[in-house]
Design an enzyme around this catalytic site. Sequence first.
Site, PDB file in Angstrom:
ATOM      1  N   TYR A  90       1.143  -1.149   0.261  1.00 49.00           N
ATOM      2  CA  TYR A  90       0.039   0.038   0.365  1.00 49.00           C
ATOM      3  C   TYR A  90       1.215   1.465  -0.296  1.00 49.00           C
ATOM      4  CZ  TYR A  90      -3.874   3.058   1.874  1.00 49.00           C
ATOM      5  OH  TYR A  90      -4.087   4.875   1.438  1.00 49.00           O
TER       6      TYR A  90
ATOM      7  N   LYS B  48     -11.958  -0.444   3.983  1.00 48.22           N
ATOM      8  CA  LYS B  48     -12.069  -0.799   3.249  1.00 48.22           C
ATOM      9  C   LYS B  48     -13.429  -2.251   3.774  1.00 48.22           C
ATOM     10  CE  LYS B  48      -8.991   1.667   1.753  1.00 48.22           C
ATOM     11  NZ  LYS B  48      -7.695   1.570   1.624  1.00 48.22           N
TER      12      LYS B  48
HETATM   13  C1  LIG Z   1      -6.302   1.687   2.128  1.00 48.57           C
HETATM   14  C2  LIG Z   1      -5.306   0.885   3.438  1.00 48.57           C
HETATM   15  C3  LIG Z   1      -4.980   0.931   3.769  1.00 48.57           C
HETATM   16  C4  LIG Z   1      -4.722   2.537   4.612  1.00 48.57           C
HETATM   17  O1  LIG Z   1      -6.269   2.740   5.390  1.00 48.57           O
HETATM   18  P1  LIG Z   1      -6.790   3.867   5.405  1.00 48.57           P
HETATM   19  O2  LIG Z   1      -8.428   3.720   6.157  1.00 48.57           O
HETATM   20  O3  LIG Z   1      -6.862   4.297   4.467  1.00 48.57           O
HETATM   21  O4  LIG Z   1      -6.397   4.525   6.270  1.00 48.57           O
HETATM   22  C5  LIG Z   1      -3.664   0.311   4.488  1.00 48.57           C
HETATM   23  N1  LIG Z   1      -3.028  -0.597   4.098  1.00 48.57           N
HETATM   24  C6  LIG Z   1      -4.304  -0.882   2.958  1.00 48.57           C
HETATM   25  C7  LIG Z   1      -3.593  -2.596   2.353  1.00 48.57           C
HETATM   26  C8  LIG Z   1      -5.022  -0.176   2.489  1.00 48.57           C
HETATM   27  O5  LIG Z   1      -6.156  -1.026   0.961  1.00 48.57           O
END
Ligand SMILES: *Cc1c(COP(=O)(O)O)cnc(C)c1O
Length: 380
Positions: free
Chosen positions: A109, A202
């Site tokens: 990420y 997510k």
């Molecule tokens: C989106 C994401 C993050 C960061 O998360 P946020 O909730 O946007 O701060 C970290 N790791 C992965 C794999 C992600 O897809």
Amino acid sequence: MTDAGSDSSDGLHRDTRLVVRGRPAHVPGAPLSEPITLASTFVADGTFEYGRWGNPTWTAFEDVVGALEHGLALAFSSGMAAVSAAIDVATTRAGRGDRSTLVVPDQAYSGTVTLLGDRGRPVDIADTEAVLSLVADNADEIAALWIESPTNPGLQVADIPALCAGARDLGVMTVVDNTFATPLGQQPLDHGADVVVHSATKLLSGHSDVLLGVAVTSDDELFAALDTHRRLRGATPSPFDAFLATRGLRTLAVRRDRASENAYLLAERLADHPAVAHVRYPGLVSDPGHQRASRLLDGFGTIVCVEFAGGPAAADALCGAVRLWVPATSLGGVESTLERRRRWPAESPNVDESLVRLSVGIENVEDLWADLDQALIATR
Ligand SMILES: *Cc1c(COP(=O)(O)O)cnc(C)c1O
């Protein structure tokens, strides 16, 4: 599709835990769901004292995630807040300031990679031997092995049990970002990981309306360190977001099953499409991560990546021509979204310029395909 395995603690399968954990006690008149408690302070000498230290609406969310990951969970204000806390705690635990380097997947990420900057040592996380020899050769400067699997957006699949065992032998702790697999896909703590983190923004929340993170561990000292970090740095979630995330978790198993079925079908069709140069999806037999994913993951996930012979222009044309799919960053919602990842300067140069990441939702798959099919005409 979800093999909702159980363990000995409550004898329940994971998809049942998603529904029943984090509820108030079944007493007459009690609400079925933990309410949103808006409180900066609580009457002294109870379970809760001050709002930055704990809140019952966070606890409900943490109880569900902890029961799925087989550890104790702490909610944070975002995935990146949980990532930062895990990096800081790992670095502090490693001791002397010179052990501040983390080995990190070269297609992890982008936020994690950017945060680490010069402290990150990129490696192909699917190449177990390369990862462990990098750790072994630099063990005295490495604070932790950071694992993401499948990676965002490369969808590389790591051998988590082998990496955790190897790192442990070298005295290096491991953190797994389990955002893509979710705790239904794999439980890294059972394979020896020290800490698991998620962007609960997510799939866990699942409706593109919450920012939330979570860190989980079964090690009491690490839990205390992460808790102290949250109390003092103050990256605490709002009770409202924690409530929405718990509500989202109730349907995670059915959302994920449906979206994974859709993703599988779309990946197969995209792989046969003349405009598409390359499809990455661990469920495809042709995918380099397929065998490992079949062995380690329960379900192949809801994300599909495609690359185009026509380069970034073809990818942008696709994103501009869709009508049902939403061109948007982020992923894991019930609605299908897509984006060309390299439109962000922070994205790894290891990611192809034309790579489009599709976050597959729960719509009817024929509608999703019809829209992609008509939009793919624009890529030629
Ligand atoms: C989106 C994401 C993050 C960061 O998360 P946020 O909730 O946007 O701060 C970290 N790791 C992965 C794999 C992600 O897809």
